[in-house]
Design a protein around this motif. Structure first.
Motif, PDB file in Angstrom:
ATOM      1  N   LEU A   1       0.827  -1.206   0.000  1.00 11.49           N
ATOM      2  CA  LEU A   1       0.000   0.000   0.000  1.00 11.49           C
ATOM      3  C   LEU A   1       0.858   1.251   0.000  1.00 11.49           C
ATOM      4  CD1 LEU A   1      -2.932  -0.937   2.420  1.00 11.49           C
ATOM      5  CD2 LEU A   1      -2.581  -1.506   0.021  1.00 11.49           C
ATOM      6  N   LEU A   2       1.984   1.208   0.682  1.00 12.32           N
ATOM      7  CA  LEU A   2       2.929   2.328   0.666  1.00 12.32           C
ATOM      8  C   LEU A   2       3.388   2.618  -0.764  1.00 12.32           C
ATOM      9  CD1 LEU A   2       5.983   2.737   3.049  1.00 12.32           C
ATOM     10  CD2 LEU A   2       6.315   2.810   0.587  1.00 12.32           C
ATOM     11  N   ARG A   3       3.809   1.584  -1.461  1.00 11.07           N
ATOM     12  CA  ARG A   3       4.325   1.747  -2.825  1.00 11.07           C
ATOM     13  C   ARG A   3       3.224   2.196  -3.785  1.00 11.07           C
ATOM     14  NH1 ARG A   3       7.138  -1.550   0.142  1.00 11.07           N
ATOM     15  NH2 ARG A   3       9.244  -2.274  -0.353  1.00 11.07           N
TER      16      ARG A   3
ATOM     17  N   GLU B   1      12.668   9.628  -1.852  1.00 14.34           N
ATOM     18  CA  GLU B   1      13.254   8.971  -0.678  1.00 14.34           C
ATOM     19  C   GLU B   1      12.665   9.530   0.614  1.00 14.34           C
ATOM     20  OE1 GLU B   1      17.575   7.767   1.269  1.00 14.34           O
ATOM     21  OE2 GLU B   1      17.428   9.544  -0.002  1.00 14.34           O
ATOM     22  N   ALA B   2      12.539  10.838   0.707  1.00 11.43           N
ATOM     23  CA  ALA B   2      11.971  11.443   1.913  1.00 11.43           C
ATOM     24  C   ALA B   2      10.519  11.029   2.103  1.00 11.43           C
ATOM     25  CB  ALA B   2      12.083  12.965   1.834  1.00 11.43           C
ATOM     26  N   ALA B   3       9.766  10.988   0.999  1.00 14.16           N
ATOM     27  CA  ALA B   3       8.367  10.584   1.088  1.00 14.16           C
ATOM     28  C   ALA B   3       8.255   9.129   1.538  1.00 14.16           C
ATOM     29  CB  ALA B   3       7.677  10.773  -0.260  1.00 14.16           C
ATOM     30  N   TRP B   4       9.123   8.289   0.994  1.00 17.25           N
ATOM     31  CA  TRP B   4       9.141   6.877   1.394  1.00 17.25           C
ATOM     32  C   TRP B   4       9.424   6.771   2.888  1.00 17.25           C
ATOM     33  CZ3 TRP B   4       9.501   2.112  -1.677  1.00 17.25           C
ATOM     34  CH2 TRP B   4       9.815   0.998  -0.899  1.00 17.25           C
TER      35      TRP B   4
ATOM     36  N   GLY C   1      15.063   0.609   2.101  1.00 19.46           N
ATOM     37  CA  GLY C   1      14.013   1.573   1.840  1.00 19.46           C
ATOM     38  C   GLY C   1      13.721   1.690   0.366  1.00 19.46           C
ATOM     39  N   VAL C   2      13.920   2.867  -0.167  1.00 18.51           N
ATOM     40  CA  VAL C   2      13.465   3.174  -1.516  1.00 18.51           C
ATOM     41  C   VAL C   2      14.217   2.402  -2.602  1.00 18.51           C
ATOM     42  CG1 VAL C   2      15.024   5.129  -1.912  1.00 18.51           C
ATOM     43  CG2 VAL C   2      12.726   5.135  -2.934  1.00 18.51           C
ATOM     44  N   LEU C   3      15.401   1.864  -2.291  1.00 20.55           N
ATOM     45  CA  LEU C   3      16.167   1.116  -3.286  1.00 20.55           C
ATOM     46  C   LEU C   3      15.958  -0.391  -3.217  1.00 20.55           C
ATOM     47  CD1 LEU C   3      19.660   2.914  -3.343  1.00 20.55           C
ATOM     48  CD2 LEU C   3      17.771   3.149  -4.955  1.00 20.55           C
ATOM     49  N   GLN C   4      15.075  -0.872  -2.355  1.00 25.08           N
ATOM     50  CA  GLN C   4      15.011  -2.319  -2.149  1.00 25.08           C
ATOM     51  C   GLN C   4      14.372  -3.083  -3.307  1.00 25.08           C
ATOM     52  OE1 GLN C   4      11.641  -3.956   0.555  1.00 25.08           O
ATOM     53  NE2 GLN C   4      12.186  -1.979   1.441  1.00 25.08           N
TER      54      GLN C   4
END
Length: 489
Positions: free
Chosen positions: A349-351, A369-372, A390-393
């Motif tokens: 749901l985040l993505r 990145e900050a939003a994530w 985080g954002v790179l996973q």
């Protein structure tokens, strides 16, 4: 030959070329030399050009106008071809080729940035991917929401609004269940190290248990496990982690779910539009029911416990009941693919929300990145520790797969519906799974879902198998019953 026959002969060659293009991607993930990236990007672009030209060939329009379907199979094939033809015709060939080339390059940039924990190194390439996908989405959507055009590529008939309504219904009960569980003592977790070769040996046995045929496939290692291909050549990958054999075992079972779907489609549909899974949501329903409702149930984990003791000796878990709790342990973590059943959908749901904002232009790539990190802290209660957590996973955005993420949760919803029907159809299922026999379950899934491929729409596929329209209720009921039992809620 009739117009339909001519169209299907042409389409068969297109499907074959599409399989070849997919094999290029498989090779890139598993065996391609590290320095071959620039050439592979050109190869991807060339294949994209060829496929795009075939998919908008003017003769397709003529054949579609003249074709008269004789049965449900022909009707379904024409539906898929018409949808692809109309959709592809809206995308300029140069844009399709540029997307293929850019995402091929972006994948390698992402992999290096992830290894280096360097978000800034990836953002310029992601900016290009987002811009190209937004351009493509706008061309396809016309006056509709661009994100819906991308979503429709993976789940025909779904919209951002319809999924938002479903996800909004999921979130409160998931959050409440998660909070109740984390307030209880956690089961033991595995300790020690587990030999890679032994993990892969048991992984191959698990693949066979769940019906994967190595005569028409193979198992390799990759950073991000995936399944590739259809028909007579369906390949999967897995990964090993010395301290976490569950990562290998359940990645394998998950990908086997995808692969057996493709292997289970009626051979008469080989290299036709309906000769592959109908949507990513339905595909994910197969991988998730194999991995979770079957692979993590008490009966099957009892059998797996014995297999692990045979393979690794005494590994510190006292008995089958304790092992079942360990397999289903709910704990804080960052990685979606390693998340337990309760928290997994919160990751999705985040993505879903972030990528919709990116496509709508409401979120800049520079602010991603900050939003994530902000959203993760709000949803999970703790901060992201590094970009690879985080954002790179995930690999998906580097490959331009916007609209893909929500199908993971939709697949879980479908799996909940299928599991409810499966249990009714096979009342002695646990007796079979306790002996390591998943054959009856996989046979039911093959009969109810897999053999039909793309014959029906996604919603019709689940409805035909279960006798009811898809809903989030069975999944939520299953999760609450299962984890209440494990955690004594």
């Amino acid at each position: 030959m009739t117009a339909y026959d001519e169209l299907m002969a042409f389409q068969r060659e297109t499907e074959a070329l599409g399989q070849i293009a997919g094999r290029l991607g498989w090779d890139q993930e598993t065996m391609m030399p590290a320095h071959a990236t620039p050439q592979r990007a050109e190869e991807h672009g060339a294949m994209a050009n060829i496929l795009h030209a075939r998919r908008i060939d003017p003769r397709i329009g003529d054949w579609l106008a003249a074709a008269e379907p004789a049965d449900a199979v022909a009707t379904a094939n024409l539906r898929h071809i018409r949808r692809s033809f109309e959709r592809t015709a809206k995308v300029p060939a140069a844009l399709a080729a540029e997307l293929a080339k850019t995402t091929s390059l972006a994948h390698r940039v992402w992999a290096q940035a992830r290894a280096d924990e360097d978000v800034a190194a990836f953002l310029p390439m992601l900016e290009k991917v987002v811009a190209l996908r937004r351009e493509e989405a706008t061309a396809i959507a016309g006056d509709a929401a661009p994100y819906d055009a991308l979503l429709d590529d993976y789940e025909s008939g779904a919209t951002g609004a319809s999924l938002s309504a479903m996800f909004d219904a999921l979130r409160p009960r998931l959050v409440a269940l998660r909070a109740a569980i984390l307030d209880r003592p956690a089961p033991a977790q595995l300790s020690g190290t587990y030999d890679d070769a032994a993990q892969l040996a048991l992984s191959e046995k698990l693949a066979a248990v769940f019906g994967y045929s190595l005569d028409q496939g193979r198992i390799d290692k990759a950073v991000h496990p995936f399944s590739s291909g259809s028909g007579l050549d369906v390949r999967i990958t897995t990964r090993t982690t010395p301290t976490d054999p569950f990562n290998c075992f359940y990645s394998t079972i998950h990908e086997v779910g995808h692969a057996t779907y493709e292997q289970g489609i009626d051979a008469a549909h080989l290299l036709t539009p309906i000769g592959q899974g109908v949507s990513m949501g339905v595909h994910e329903s197969q991988s998730r029911i194999y991995e979770n409702q079957l692979g993590r149930c008490r009966a099957f984990t009892g059998w797996l416990y014995g297999q692990m003791r045979d393979q690794f000796g005494d590994f510190g878990i006292a008995d089958e009941d304790a092992f079942y709790a360990t397999v289903n342990r709910v704990s804080a973590g960052f990685i979606r693919t390693e998340a337990d059943e309760v928290q997994y959908n919160l990751h999705v749901l985040l993505r879903f929300d972030l990528e919709r904002a990116l496509m709508a232009g409401d979120l800049a790539v520079a602010d991603l990145e900050a939003a994530w990190n902000d959203r993760f802290k709000a949803d999970f209660g703790y901060a992201v520790d590094k970009p690879s957590d985080g954002v790179l996973q995930d690999v998906h955005w580097s490959e331009g797969l916007f609209g893909y993420f929500p199908t993971y949760t939709l697949g879980n919803v479908y799996a909940g519906c299928l599991h409810e029907a499966l249990r009714k159809a096979l009342p002695d299922l646990d007796d079979q799974l306790a002996k390591g026999d998943a054959g009856p379950a996989t046979a039911w899934l093959r009969e109810a879902v897999q053999q039909y491929g793309g014959l029906r729409t996604p919603v019709e596929t689940i409805g035909h198998a279960t006798g009811a329209a898809p809903s989030e209720g069975p999944l939520l009921d299953y999760l609450e019953e299962k984890f209440s039992g494990i955690y004594g809620l």
